[in-house]
Design a protein around this motif. Structure first.
Motif: not given
Length: 190
Positions: A15-16, A18-23, A25-26
Motif C-alpha cells: 500500500l505504501l 502504491a501510494a508512493l507510485s501514485f504520488w 506519477e502525479r
C-alpha cells in the motif's frame, strides 16, 4: 498472532509503494496547460533566415527573409521578425514588401505582414516605381497576389492614391482599390 502480523507487514508495504507510485506519477506529469500543443515556447528559432523559392525550371520566383524566425510545432505557426518578401518574376517585375513582423500559414501559401508595411514595385519600361504603405498586408506568393484589408496609401510618379482596402495581381499588374478611394493626379509638367 504472529501469522496475522506477518500478513499485514507485506500488505502495508504494498500500500505504501502504491501510494508512493501514485504520488510520483502525479508530481512528474505535465499539467494540461503545459501539453506540447499548448506550449508558448517555439520549437525552433533561426536568425538571419533566408529562403528562395524557384519555379520548376529553376528560375527564382520569390525570396522570404527575416531577422528572426520562430516556429511553433503545436500550432504549426511560424513568426518572423523584420520580414522582407521579394517577388522575383521576370514578367511581373520585382516587388518587395517589408514589415515589423509576419506570420506564415502552416502550408506556406499565405504570409501575413503587420506593422508599418512598405511595398515597393521597381520601375520598368512604361511604368514608374511605386510605393505602397499600409499596416497589414496579406501576401499569396504562389498566386502572385497582395491584399491589404485596411487603409493603403499608394504613390508613383504620376499619382497619389488612398483607399480603404486594396488587392494587387502581380501577374497582370492590376491594382484594385475598394472602399473610400481618393486619387490625386500629379502632372509631369513643371
Amino acid at each position: 498472532m504472529i501469522a496475522r502480523g506477518s500478513l499485514w507487514l507485506p500488505l502495508a508495504i504494498l500500500l505504501l509503494l502504491a501510494a508512493l507510485s501514485f504520488w510520483i506519477e502525479r508530481s512528474v506529469e505535465l499539467p494540461a496547460s503545459d501539453s506540447p500543443s499548448a506550449r508558448t515556447d517555439p520549437e525552433g528559432i533561426m536568425e538571419n533566415f533566408d529562403a528562395l523559392r524557384t519555379d520548376p525550371a529553376g528560375n527564382p520566383h520569390y525570396r522570404l527573409s527575416a531577422r528572426k524566425l520562430k516556429h511553433y510545432s503545436g500550432s504549426k505557426r511560424t513568426e518572423l521578425e523584420s520580414p522582407r518578401f521579394l517577388q522575383l518574376g521576370v514578367q511581373a517585375g520585382e516587388v518587395s514588401a517589408e514589415a515589423r513582423q509576419a506570420t506564415v500559414s502552416p502550408d506556406g501559401h499565405e504570409v501575413d505582414l503587420r506593422g508599418n508595411v512598405v511595398v515597393e514595385r521597381a520601375a520598368r519600361p512604361g511604368q514608374s516605381a511605386m510605393l505602397l504603405r499600409t499596416e497589414r498586408l496579406l501576401v499569396f506568393p504562389e498566386r502572385d497576389r497582395l491584399r491589404a484589408p485596411g487603409a493603403v496609401n499608394i504613390r508613383d510618379a504620376t499619382s497619389n492614391l488612398r483607399a480603404s482596402a486594396m488587392e494587387y495581381d502581380a501577374r497582370q499588374r492590376v491594382i484594385k482599390l475598394t472602399g473610400r478611394v481618393q486619387a490625386r493626379y500629379i502632372s509631369g509638367k513643371s
